[in-house]
Design an enzyme around this catalytic site. Structure first.
Site, mmCIF file in Angstrom:
data_model
loop_
_atom_site.group_PDB
_atom_site.id
_atom_site.type_symbol
_atom_site.label_atom_id
_atom_site.label_comp_id
_atom_site.label_asym_id
_atom_site.label_seq_id
_atom_site.Cartn_x
_atom_site.Cartn_y
_atom_site.Cartn_z
ATOM 1 N N CYS A 114 0.843 -1.205 0.000
ATOM 2 C CA CYS A 114 0.000 0.000 0.000
ATOM 3 C C CYS A 114 0.875 1.252 0.000
ATOM 4 C CB CYS A 114 -0.996 -0.054 1.157
ATOM 5 S SG CYS A 114 -2.263 1.220 1.033
ATOM 6 N N HIS A 208 -3.826 -4.988 0.533
ATOM 7 C CA HIS A 208 -3.347 -5.363 1.877
ATOM 8 C C HIS A 208 -3.368 -6.878 2.061
ATOM 9 C CE1 HIS A 208 -2.923 -1.446 3.933
ATOM 10 N NE2 HIS A 208 -3.751 -1.051 2.968
ATOM 11 N N GLU A 210 -1.931 -8.553 4.151
ATOM 12 C CA GLU A 210 -1.943 -8.917 5.586
ATOM 13 C C GLU A 210 -3.358 -9.008 6.139
ATOM 14 O OE1 GLU A 210 -1.479 -5.908 4.495
ATOM 15 O OE2 GLU A 210 -2.416 -4.479 5.873
HETATM 16 N N1 LIG Z 1 -1.433 7.194 0.643
HETATM 17 C C1 LIG Z 1 -1.102 6.335 1.743
HETATM 18 C C2 LIG Z 1 -1.483 4.912 1.462
HETATM 19 C C3 LIG Z 1 -2.897 4.598 1.612
HETATM 20 C C4 LIG Z 1 -3.795 5.414 0.777
HETATM 21 O O1 LIG Z 1 -3.512 5.691 -0.386
HETATM 22 O O2 LIG Z 1 -4.845 5.768 1.275
#
Ligand SMILES: NCCCC(=O)O
Length: 228
Positions: A114, A208, A210
């Site tokens: 992520c 994710h 995990e």
């Molecule tokens: N930008 C941080 C990782 C998670 C998201 O994009 O929300």
């Protein structure tokens, strides 16, 4: 052969437990669970600072996972912050970028998850989309969507079929960093995984793992460590 030691980045957050209300080095428990399930030993890496500390830490590891978390500060990729971008986590950006640089410089197998994919992209000169919709299940709730592998990539050798994945992000890769290629996409075209072709093992996934049961991506990291 002993199990490979996989370091996972953690982050400082205020936390409460028992009688305590203190800054803590945090990591959702799914990360070490996933590394263990994939055959590795998990080592939580407390935040430190600077390239020297990062190189010292990475030199002791067999593999590195850079975990999910806060938005990368847009100045890191030459952009003004959009109103939808979260507050900066400057020390965390500095530390995890140093970990990534150290892993790339030493050929240490690296998996970004992520934010970890986003940071890998930024470390290599890429940029991010600062907001997109449809990749969460609501505030604080993981969503699920399908990702399709790009044939011929490292990721496709690990997960050859389209797969439903747990997802929670509001940013994504925009321009790919130097040398990175896309290795999976969501149905809306979002780059969901990217990798560095070559002799090393460098992969980032936007979702994710995990939070799910599919261990194949981390098994790939553990195998890469074992055959280095
Ligand atoms: N930008 C941080 C990782 C998670 C998201 O994009 O929300």
């Amino acid at each position: 052969m002993s199990k490979p030691l996989i370091g996972i980045s953690t982050y400082l957050e205020p936390a409460k437990w028992g009688v305590w209300d203190l800054p803590a080095a945090l990591l959702p428990a799914g990360y070490p669970r996933l590394v263990r399930a994939a055959g590795g030993l998990a080592a939580m890496l407390p935040p430190d600072d600077g390239p020297t500390a990062a190189a010292e830490v990475v030199a002791r590891l067999d593999g590195l996972v850079v975990a999910g978390g806060a938005d990368v500060e847009p100045v890191r990729y030459g952009a003004e912050p959009s109103p939808r971008t979260g507050p900066p986590a400057r020390e965390r950006d500095t530390w995890e970028l140093a970990l990534i640089d150290a892993a790339l410089a030493s050929g240490t197998p690296l998996l970004g998850i992520c934010r970890g994919l986003q940071l890998l992209n930024v470390a290599l000169g890429g940029t991010l989309v600062q907001h997109l919709e449809g990749h969460t299940g609501g505030r604080g709730v993981f969503g699920e969507h399908t990702v399709k592998p790009v044939p011929g990539t490292l990721y496709a050798t690990l997960v050859p079929e389209a797969a439903d994945v747990p997802t929670y992000h509001h940013q994504c890769v925009d321009r790919l960093g130097s040398g990175l290629i896309p290795s999976a996409h969501a149905e809306d075209g979002t780059v969901e995984a990217a990798e560095l072709p070559g002799p090393g093992w460098v992969l980032g996934v936007q979702w994710h793992p995990e939070m799910g049961e599919d261990t194949r991506v981390v098994e790939g990291l553990v195998r890469a460590v074992s055959t280095r």
